[in-house]
Write a protein that holds these residues in place. Structure first.
Motif, mmCIF file in Angstrom:
data_model
loop_
_atom_site.group_PDB
_atom_site.id
_atom_site.type_symbol
_atom_site.label_atom_id
_atom_site.label_comp_id
_atom_site.label_asym_id
_atom_site.label_seq_id
_atom_site.Cartn_x
_atom_site.Cartn_y
_atom_site.Cartn_z
ATOM 1 N N ILE A 110 1.548 2.707 -7.695
ATOM 2 C CA ILE A 110 0.429 2.029 -8.368
ATOM 3 C C ILE A 110 0.851 1.627 -9.777
ATOM 4 N N GLN A 111 1.464 2.555 -10.493
ATOM 5 C CA GLN A 111 1.854 2.271 -11.874
ATOM 6 C C GLN A 111 2.943 1.199 -11.955
ATOM 7 N N LEU A 112 3.777 1.121 -10.909
ATOM 8 C CA LEU A 112 4.817 0.087 -10.865
ATOM 9 C C LEU A 112 4.294 -1.224 -10.257
ATOM 10 N N LYS A 113 3.007 -1.227 -9.889
ATOM 11 C CA LYS A 113 2.364 -2.387 -9.273
ATOM 12 C C LYS A 113 3.037 -2.787 -7.955
ATOM 13 N N LYS A 114 3.468 -1.771 -7.208
ATOM 14 C CA LYS A 114 4.065 -1.968 -5.884
ATOM 15 C C LYS A 114 3.017 -1.515 -4.859
ATOM 16 N N PHE A 115 2.039 -2.393 -4.654
ATOM 17 C CA PHE A 115 0.853 -2.002 -3.903
ATOM 18 C C PHE A 115 1.099 -1.841 -2.405
ATOM 19 N N GLU A 116 2.043 -2.585 -1.838
ATOM 20 C CA GLU A 116 2.362 -2.388 -0.419
ATOM 21 C C GLU A 116 2.932 -0.994 -0.195
ATOM 22 N N GLN A 117 3.762 -0.525 -1.146
ATOM 23 C CA GLN A 117 4.304 0.824 -1.046
ATOM 24 C C GLN A 117 3.202 1.863 -1.222
ATOM 25 N N THR A 118 2.234 1.545 -2.064
ATOM 26 C CA THR A 118 1.098 2.451 -2.257
ATOM 27 C C THR A 118 0.338 2.623 -0.949
ATOM 28 N N ILE A 119 0.063 1.514 -0.285
ATOM 29 C CA ILE A 119 -0.667 1.567 0.992
ATOM 30 C C ILE A 119 0.117 2.360 2.031
ATOM 31 N N MET A 120 1.435 2.112 2.117
ATOM 32 C CA MET A 120 2.267 2.831 3.081
ATOM 33 C C MET A 120 2.197 4.337 2.826
ATOM 34 N N ALA A 121 2.360 4.739 1.561
ATOM 35 C CA ALA A 121 2.377 6.161 1.221
ATOM 36 C C ALA A 121 1.023 6.819 1.464
ATOM 37 N N THR A 122 -0.046 6.140 1.067
ATOM 38 C CA THR A 122 -1.376 6.733 1.272
ATOM 39 C C THR A 122 -1.718 6.808 2.756
ATOM 40 N N ASP A 123 -1.329 5.804 3.525
ATOM 41 C CA ASP A 123 -1.556 5.860 4.975
ATOM 42 C C ASP A 123 -0.846 7.062 5.600
ATOM 43 N N HIS A 136 -6.988 8.940 -0.314
ATOM 44 C CA HIS A 136 -8.094 7.980 -0.139
ATOM 45 C C HIS A 136 -8.395 7.252 -1.448
ATOM 46 N N PHE A 137 -8.403 7.987 -2.554
ATOM 47 C CA PHE A 137 -8.677 7.383 -3.857
ATOM 48 C C PHE A 137 -7.599 6.366 -4.226
ATOM 49 N N ARG A 138 -6.339 6.740 -4.057
ATOM 50 C CA ARG A 138 -5.239 5.855 -4.435
ATOM 51 C C ARG A 138 -5.129 4.650 -3.516
ATOM 52 N N LYS A 139 -5.560 4.813 -2.278
ATOM 53 C CA LYS A 139 -5.549 3.674 -1.356
ATOM 54 C C LYS A 139 -6.595 2.637 -1.751
ATOM 55 N N SER A 140 -7.698 3.106 -2.302
ATOM 56 C CA SER A 140 -8.775 2.180 -2.672
ATOM 57 C C SER A 140 -8.418 1.478 -3.949
#
Length: 140
Positions: A110-123, A136-140
């Motif tokens: 999230i901090q690196l603005k790599k949102f696809e990686q964020t979604i992958m990790a939270t999933d 759940h919070f970080r995915k939203s």
């Protein structure tokens, strides 16, 4: 060897040769070291060894995160995840560690603005723990 070399070796394939350049950390010292590394063998580690390494990498990632070295932190978490995924037994402790690492990886992403990686990790974290509030919070 430093964390950068460890990261490079952990991403190599059997038989691969890599040239690694290490710059001095001293501003007044412009020297560089060059390593040529060939991965000759891969030793299968036990689940206990893999767990210990994953936990160590998570802790190193946490230190890098606190030092604002986000790329390094993300690399540490990624390698920690890799060690967890190599394990043959998946106990409650292993699952908890994996969820922690995925959540930390997501926060850095999230901090690196790599949102696809964020979604992958939270999933992945949610798949392991459907009640993970952080995931759940970080995915939203």
């Amino acid at each position: 060897m430093g964390d950068g070399i460890d990261l490079a070796i952990s991403s190599m394939s059997l038989g691969e040769i890599a040239q690694i350049t290490v710059k001095s950390l001293e501003v007044s010292d412009p020297s560089k070291l060059f390593y040529q590394i060939e991965l000759l063998d891969i030793i299968q580690m036990s689940d206990d060894e893999l767990y210990s390494l994953a936990k160590t990498l998570k802790e190193k990632g946490n230190r890098e995160f606190l030092a604002k070295n986000l790329e390094k932190a993300q690399g540490m978490y990624w390698n920690g995840i890799d060690f967890v995924e190599q394990m043959t037994r998946f106990s409650k402790d292993v699952c908890s560690l994996a969820v922690e690492i995925y959540n930390h990886f997501a926060l850095v992403s999230i901090q690196l603005k790599k949102f696809e990686q964020t979604i992958m990790a939270t999933d992945c974290a949610i798949q392991l723990d459907k009640k993970s509030v952080k995931a759940h919070f970080r995915k939203s």
